[in-house]
Motif scaffolding. Structure first.
Motif, PDB file in Angstrom:
ATOM      1  N   VAL A   4       9.577 -16.632  -2.116  1.00 12.69           N
ATOM      2  CA  VAL A   4       9.314 -15.485  -2.976  1.00 12.69           C
ATOM      3  C   VAL A   4       7.832 -15.129  -2.898  1.00 12.69           C
ATOM      4  O   VAL A   4       6.965 -15.997  -3.063  1.00 12.69           O
ATOM      5  CB  VAL A   4       9.690 -15.784  -4.444  1.00 12.69           C
ATOM      6  N   LEU A   5       7.542 -13.859  -2.662  1.00 15.59           N
ATOM      7  CA  LEU A   5       6.187 -13.346  -2.730  1.00 15.59           C
ATOM      8  C   LEU A   5       5.953 -12.755  -4.113  1.00 15.59           C
ATOM      9  O   LEU A   5       6.733 -11.915  -4.569  1.00 15.59           O
ATOM     10  CB  LEU A   5       5.949 -12.265  -1.667  1.00 15.59           C
ATOM     11  N   VAL A   6       4.882 -13.196  -4.777  1.00 17.94           N
ATOM     12  CA  VAL A   6       4.474 -12.638  -6.064  1.00 17.94           C
ATOM     13  C   VAL A   6       3.128 -11.957  -5.871  1.00 17.94           C
ATOM     14  O   VAL A   6       2.138 -12.620  -5.535  1.00 17.94           O
ATOM     15  CB  VAL A   6       4.353 -13.728  -7.149  1.00 17.94           C
ATOM     16  N   THR A   7       3.069 -10.655  -6.037  1.00 16.24           N
ATOM     17  CA  THR A   7       1.781  -9.961  -5.938  1.00 16.24           C
ATOM     18  C   THR A   7       1.024 -10.149  -7.248  1.00 16.24           C
ATOM     19  O   THR A   7       1.612 -10.222  -8.320  1.00 16.24           O
ATOM     20  CB  THR A   7       1.965  -8.466  -5.648  1.00 16.24           C
ATOM     21  N   GLY A   8      -0.299 -10.257  -7.136  1.00 18.98           N
ATOM     22  CA  GLY A   8      -1.086 -10.418  -8.354  1.00 18.98           C
ATOM     23  C   GLY A   8      -0.854 -11.733  -9.056  1.00 18.98           C
ATOM     24  O   GLY A   8      -0.790 -11.796 -10.290  1.00 18.98           O
ATOM     25  N   GLY A   9      -0.764 -12.813  -8.308  1.00 20.65           N
ATOM     26  CA  GLY A   9      -0.425 -14.101  -8.889  1.00 20.65           C
ATOM     27  C   GLY A   9      -1.504 -14.719  -9.754  1.00 20.65           C
ATOM     28  O   GLY A   9      -1.237 -15.697 -10.461  1.00 20.65           O
ATOM     29  N   THR A  10      -2.722 -14.183  -9.722  1.00 17.49           N
ATOM     30  CA  THR A  10      -3.780 -14.725 -10.572  1.00 17.49           C
ATOM     31  C   THR A  10      -3.813 -14.045 -11.939  1.00 17.49           C
ATOM     32  O   THR A  10      -4.615 -14.434 -12.793  1.00 17.49           O
ATOM     33  CB  THR A  10      -5.157 -14.564  -9.904  1.00 17.49           C
ATOM     34  N   THR A  49      -4.668 -12.723   1.469  1.00 12.96           N
ATOM     35  CA  THR A  49      -5.593 -11.707   0.977  1.00 12.96           C
ATOM     36  C   THR A  49      -5.010 -10.324   1.235  1.00 12.96           C
ATOM     37  O   THR A  49      -4.716  -9.964   2.386  1.00 12.96           O
ATOM     38  CB  THR A  49      -6.960 -11.825   1.674  1.00 12.96           C
ATOM     39  N   ALA A  50      -4.819  -9.561   0.171  1.00 15.95           N
ATOM     40  CA  ALA A  50      -4.286  -8.197   0.283  1.00 15.95           C
ATOM     41  C   ALA A  50      -4.708  -7.416  -0.949  1.00 15.95           C
ATOM     42  O   ALA A  50      -4.740  -7.950  -2.062  1.00 15.95           O
ATOM     43  CB  ALA A  50      -2.761  -8.215   0.405  1.00 15.95           C
ATOM     44  N   ASP A  51      -5.028  -6.165  -0.740  1.00 15.91           N
ATOM     45  CA  ASP A  51      -5.515  -5.279  -1.804  1.00 15.91           C
ATOM     46  C   ASP A  51      -4.581  -4.075  -1.882  1.00 15.91           C
ATOM     47  O   ASP A  51      -4.229  -3.499  -0.844  1.00 15.91           O
ATOM     48  CB  ASP A  51      -6.948  -4.828  -1.476  1.00 15.91           C
ATOM     49  N   LEU A  52      -4.184  -3.697  -3.090  1.00 17.87           N
ATOM     50  CA  LEU A  52      -3.279  -2.559  -3.254  1.00 17.87           C
ATOM     51  C   LEU A  52      -3.850  -1.260  -2.691  1.00 17.87           C
ATOM     52  O   LEU A  52      -3.100  -0.329  -2.397  1.00 17.87           O
ATOM     53  CB  LEU A  52      -2.955  -2.356  -4.736  1.00 17.87           C
ATOM     54  N   ALA A  72       1.420  -7.078  -9.516  1.00 19.38           N
ATOM     55  CA  ALA A  72       0.048  -6.568  -9.516  1.00 19.38           C
ATOM     56  C   ALA A  72       0.023  -5.077  -9.818  1.00 19.38           C
ATOM     57  O   ALA A  72       0.861  -4.308  -9.345  1.00 19.38           O
ATOM     58  CB  ALA A  72      -0.603  -6.833  -8.157  1.00 19.38           C
ATOM     59  N   SER A  73      -0.982  -4.671 -10.601  1.00 20.94           N
ATOM     60  CA  SER A  73      -1.198  -3.255 -10.866  1.00 20.94           C
ATOM     61  C   SER A  73      -2.613  -3.083 -11.385  1.00 20.94           C
ATOM     62  O   SER A  73      -3.097  -3.926 -12.148  1.00 20.94           O
ATOM     63  CB  SER A  73      -0.204  -2.717 -11.892  1.00 20.94           C
ATOM     64  N   PRO A  74      -3.299  -2.011 -10.992  1.00 14.82           N
ATOM     65  CA  PRO A  74      -4.670  -1.805 -11.485  1.00 14.82           C
ATOM     66  C   PRO A  74      -4.672  -1.579 -12.995  1.00 14.82           C
ATOM     67  O   PRO A  74      -3.811  -0.874 -13.533  1.00 14.82           O
ATOM     68  CB  PRO A  74      -5.125  -0.541 -10.750  1.00 14.82           C
ATOM     69  N   PHE A  75      -5.625  -2.206 -13.681  1.00 21.43           N
ATOM     70  CA  PHE A  75      -5.840  -1.938 -15.106  1.00 21.43           C
ATOM     71  C   PHE A  75      -7.320  -1.644 -15.287  1.00 21.43           C
ATOM     72  O   PHE A  75      -8.157  -2.523 -15.054  1.00 21.43           O
ATOM     73  CB  PHE A  75      -5.425  -3.118 -15.977  1.00 21.43           C
ATOM     74  N   PRO A  76      -7.676  -0.414 -15.682  1.00 17.94           N
ATOM     75  CA  PRO A  76      -9.092  -0.051 -15.754  1.00 17.94           C
ATOM     76  C   PRO A  76      -9.816  -0.790 -16.862  1.00 17.94           C
ATOM     77  O   PRO A  76      -9.272  -1.032 -17.938  1.00 17.94           O
ATOM     78  CB  PRO A  76      -9.048   1.466 -16.044  1.00 17.94           C
ATOM     79  N   GLY A  93      -0.298   1.588  -4.101  1.00 14.84           N
ATOM     80  CA  GLY A  93      -0.129   0.146  -3.983  1.00 14.84           C
ATOM     81  C   GLY A  93       1.331  -0.254  -4.043  1.00 14.84           C
ATOM     82  O   GLY A  93       1.790  -1.104  -3.261  1.00 14.84           O
ATOM     83  N   ALA A  94       2.080   0.347  -4.955  1.00 14.54           N
ATOM     84  CA  ALA A  94       3.519   0.057  -5.031  1.00 14.54           C
ATOM     85  C   ALA A  94       4.212   0.435  -3.730  1.00 14.54           C
ATOM     86  O   ALA A  94       5.081  -0.304  -3.235  1.00 14.54           O
ATOM     87  CB  ALA A  94       4.138   0.801  -6.209  1.00 14.54           C
ATOM     88  N   LEU A  95       3.834   1.563  -3.163  1.00  8.41           N
ATOM     89  CA  LEU A  95       4.459   1.996  -1.909  1.00  8.41           C
ATOM     90  C   LEU A  95       4.089   1.070  -0.746  1.00  8.41           C
ATOM     91  O   LEU A  95       4.922   0.809   0.131  1.00  8.41           O
ATOM     92  CB  LEU A  95       4.054   3.440  -1.601  1.00  8.41           C
TER      93      LEU A  95
END
Length: 326
Positions: A4-10, A49-52, A72-76, A93-95
């Protein structure tokens, strides 16, 4: 067991989701923007290492995965200079994640969206929101962040319909996420509890929220990952009825004693918050929410996936105790 890949795991939700996956015996990989930022799980979790905002790394992250949990999702950190500063990275990023998953032959993506994509832009209303509802991005009180969640989720559904091939998509739409902190920085919701405990919020604004425990959000993701019924569905994740900030303060006082001696139990007049908001961007973001009570229904997630959330009091107390033990 699956890879399973989890984006934004931190992040807050990502870390709890990884912990649950590991407990269940899955092989877990996660993405980080900064290669020097280690996860709390050490060598139990592979990192890519990957950036949305960029294409690099996503094909490698998705390769060999059976499932992708796109958390993962940007939060300002504050109000962005332009709404596209948060909307475009969330949507694109979702796409990127969906394309990489499709090209890698991933079976299903479970995307973390938000109640922000469901129940905003309607003004004051007695409506009880369900998964059939969508935020009106041109409606009152819709900030760029709220709009980004609706735009990103709609783009994800459109992509799967038009270009997804055999890729399945399920979406979890949580309300305000609270619960014990595993490590790292504090999420915006957890900062509310922190401010109540440390005296940063001495009197509560007239704001209501619905809560969900981060551990139950992780559970919802795993149920949506494997349940045949979840393909093509979105699910609201929430516990109980709306609770005011003052009520949260009273829960803290009742259960944490001296550690919560500074928690607010009184509510400030809305007019005072509006006045103070003229001098505080942080308070200004609250103004559209003053006195607005939004209600949602978690019946679909409970009935279709057998999900049972923790009570609100338990979640509030667990959040606070994790902060006092840090």
């Amino acid at each position: 067991m699956a890879t399973v890949l989890v984006t934004g795991g931190t992040g807050f939700v990502g870390a709890h989701t990884i912990a649950r996956l590991l407990d269940d015996g899955h092989t877990v990989r996660t993405t980080v923007r900064d290669p020097g930022r280690a996860t709390v799980f050490g060598d139990r979790v592979a990192t890519v290492t990957a950036d949305l905002r960029h294409d690099d790394g996503w094909a490698r992250a998705a390769a060999g995965a059976e499932y992708v949990l796109h958390v993962a999702s940007p939060f300002p950190a504050g109000t962005p200079a332009h709404e596209d500063d948060v909307i475009v990275p969330a949507r694109d990023g979702a796409l990127r994640v969906l394309r990489a998953a499709r090209d890698a032959g991933v079976r299903r993506v479970v995307m973390t969206s938000s109640f922000a994509a469901v129940g905003y832009g309607w003004g004051a209303t007695d409506r009880v929101f369900t998964e059939a509802d969508w935020t009106r991005t041109d409606g009152p009180g819709v900030t760029p962040y709220i709009a980004s969640k609706a735009v990103a989720e709609r783009a994800a559904w459109d992509f799967v319909d038009a270009e997804g091939g055999g890729l399945e998509l399920a979406v979890i739409n949580p309300v305000g996420i609270f619960g014990p902190v595993l490590g790292g920085g504090l999420s915006p919701s957890v900062r509310i509890i922190a401010a109540m405990l440390d005296g940063g919020m001495r009197i509560a604004p007239p704001v209501w929220t619905q809560l969900v425990d981060v551990r139950d959000v992780a559970d919802a993701h795993l149920r949506a990952m494997t349940s045949p019924a979840a393909a093509g569905q979105r699910y609201l994740a929430l516990s109980g009825t709306p609770v005011s900030f003052a009520e949260i303060g009273r829960i803290l006082r009742a259960h944490l004693g001296d550690a919560a001696a500074k928690a607010p139990t009184r509510t400030a007049p809305a007019a005072l918050i509006r006045l103070l908001a003229r001098f505080s961007p942080r308070l200004n973001d609250l103004v559209p929410q003053l006195g607005v009570v939004r209600r949602a229904d978690n019946t679909k997630l409970r009935d279709e996936l057998g999900w049972t959330p923790r009570p609100t009091d338990e979640t509030v107390i667990a959040t606070a105790r994790s902060l006092t033990h840090r």
